[in-house]
Design a protein around this motif. Structure first.
Motif, PDB file in Angstrom:
ATOM      1  N   GLY A  88      59.354  89.888  68.506  1.00 37.20           N
ATOM      2  CA  GLY A  88      58.058  89.381  68.906  1.00 37.20           C
ATOM      3  C   GLY A  88      58.408  89.556  70.042  1.00 37.20           C
ATOM      4  N   PHE A  89      59.014  87.856  69.295  1.00 36.59           N
ATOM      5  CA  PHE A  89      59.149  86.313  70.691  1.00 36.59           C
ATOM      6  C   PHE A  89      60.130  86.651  71.338  1.00 36.59           C
ATOM      7  CE2 PHE A  89      56.421  84.014  68.257  1.00 36.59           C
ATOM      8  CZ  PHE A  89      55.640  83.743  69.329  1.00 36.59           C
ATOM      9  N   LEU A  90      60.853  87.392  70.947  1.00 37.95           N
ATOM     10  CA  LEU A  90      62.013  87.581  71.973  1.00 37.95           C
ATOM     11  C   LEU A  90      61.889  89.202  72.508  1.00 37.95           C
ATOM     12  CD1 LEU A  90      65.124  87.763  68.796  1.00 37.95           C
ATOM     13  CD2 LEU A  90      64.660  86.103  70.801  1.00 37.95           C
ATOM     14  N   MET A 136      59.864  88.633  60.742  1.00 40.33           N
ATOM     15  CA  MET A 136      60.735  89.412  61.207  1.00 40.33           C
ATOM     16  C   MET A 136      60.348  89.559  62.471  1.00 40.33           C
ATOM     17  SD  MET A 136      62.324  93.339  59.847  1.00 40.33           S
ATOM     18  CE  MET A 136      60.442  93.860  60.129  1.00 40.33           C
ATOM     19  N   LEU A 137      58.589  90.237  61.900  1.00 43.78           N
ATOM     20  CA  LEU A 137      57.653  90.502  63.269  1.00 43.78           C
ATOM     21  C   LEU A 137      57.936  89.625  64.303  1.00 43.78           C
ATOM     22  CD1 LEU A 137      54.823  92.302  61.631  1.00 43.78           C
ATOM     23  CD2 LEU A 137      56.834  93.334  62.843  1.00 43.78           C
ATOM     24  N   ILE A 169      51.002  89.628  67.636  1.00 40.75           N
ATOM     25  CA  ILE A 169      49.934  89.931  66.708  1.00 40.75           C
ATOM     26  C   ILE A 169      49.578  90.562  65.821  1.00 40.75           C
ATOM     27  CG2 ILE A 169      47.469  90.852  67.218  1.00 40.75           C
ATOM     28  CD1 ILE A 169      48.822  90.426  69.922  1.00 40.75           C
ATOM     29  N   GLY A 170      50.307  91.671  65.423  1.00 44.92           N
ATOM     30  CA  GLY A 170      50.974  91.843  64.007  1.00 44.92           C
ATOM     31  C   GLY A 170      51.394  90.430  62.520  1.00 44.92           C
ATOM     32  N   SER A 171      52.276  89.809  63.387  1.00 45.59           N
ATOM     33  CA  SER A 171      53.221  89.305  62.091  1.00 45.59           C
ATOM     34  C   SER A 171      51.734  87.888  62.254  1.00 45.59           C
ATOM     35  CB  SER A 171      53.909  88.015  63.321  1.00 45.59           C
ATOM     36  OG  SER A 171      54.025  87.434  61.952  1.00 45.59           O
ATOM     37  N   GLY A 172      51.001  87.518  62.912  1.00 44.23           N
ATOM     38  CA  GLY A 172      49.764  86.684  62.757  1.00 44.23           C
ATOM     39  C   GLY A 172      49.063  87.450  61.380  1.00 44.23           C
TER      40      GLY A 172
END
Length: 284
Positions: A96-98, A91-92, A49-52
């Motif tokens: 995050g997905f991992l 990177m986030l 979410i932070g990446s988005g």
């Protein structure tokens, strides 16, 4: 510099999404919570979410400079380069997905998070936000996904409760967003963002807010009708929902629309937190 990157991910929006995600997670877990599993799911979702939000800041940097509320954001002021911001967002998202996969070992939460990411970054931020009055509706899709991610990360499936969560939190987004548009009217006007209150007028927006809140109450009660929650949840939905509805209806006689819209916004936050907590407690 740490604080600048923290601003880039919009921590308030991340926290708000995690409240609904936790509600869905605890609804599915029925009070039996694995600490490591929940930590991985919440951390992974928070980073995605932070990446988005970081990518949204990059996309909106030009209009953010025009609005009083956003003109000090990192991308608007140039405190972070576009390359650095996008590298940070990538990177986030990867981490995050991992983490989300490490916690769940399931495909459903990953697909849902990816769908929400694409809708928010691509369809909403990059394409519709500046072009269509329907952008709010499209944006509500991404806002309704976190509770479903929380739920599916426990159950490993999309059932009627997951669908109900999506509908409940999707509908909630609409009056919440319209209220923001009304008390931030001048900001959106100067940035030429075609939100409903600006395009159709404030009286029309007030009617829509009332209708969406009524629909939210009905949708929220569907969880009880389906047998997933009980009396505490029902009581809090009715209490917060009807108070929110009354607050919205006060708008037709309000002398200060901006002040009234702030009240609608504030009550919307209280309502969504209360039902998230109630569904967690009642499910347990």
């Amino acid at each position: 510099m740490y604080r600048t990157y923290l601003e880039l991910v919009k921590p308030g929006i991340v926290a708000g999404n995690l409240v609904s995600l936790a509600g869905g997670y605890l609804l599915a877990s029925r009070g039996v919570v694995d600490a490591s599993h929940s930590a991985l799911v919440i951390s992974g979702a928070a980073l995605v979410i932070g990446s988005g939000c970081a990518v949204n800041n990059v996309i909106d940097r030009d209009i953010d400079r025009l609005m009083a509320r956003t003109h000090k954001r990192p991308m608007a002021t140039g405190r972070i380069s576009i390359t650095s911001a996008l590298n940070f967002a990538a990177m986030l998202a990867i981490v995050g997905f991992l983490l989300l996969y490490a916690g769940t070992r399931q495909i459903e939460p990953l697909v849902l998070m990816l769908l929400g990411y694409i809708v928010y970054v691509g369809l909403y931020s990059l394409f519709l936000k500046r072009r269509s009055v329907h952008s709010t509706w499209v944006g509500s899709i991404s806002g309704a996904i976190p509770p479903v991610v929380g739920y599916s990360s426990v159950r490993g499936t999309i059932d009627t409760a997951a669908v109900a969560l999506f509908v409940i939190f999707g509908i909630w987004q609409m009056p919440h967003s319209y209220a923001i548009a009304m008390f931030r009217w001048k900001d959106y006007e100067v940035a030429c963002i075609p939100l409903l209150p600006l395009v159709k007028g404030q009286h029309h927006a007030k009617k829509r807010i009332v209708l969406y809140i009524a629909a939210f109450i009905v949708a929220a009660l569907s969880l009880a009708a389906l047998g997933y929650v009980g009396n505490l949840y029902i009581s809090l939905v009715l209490l917060s929902g009807f108070y929110w509805l009354k607050t919205a209806m006060d708008g037709f006689s309000a002398r200060d629309d901006a002040r009234w819209a702030r009240r609608v916004f504030a009550v919307s936050i209280v309502a969504v937190v209360l039902i998230s907590v109630a569904m967690a407690i009642d499910a347990a």
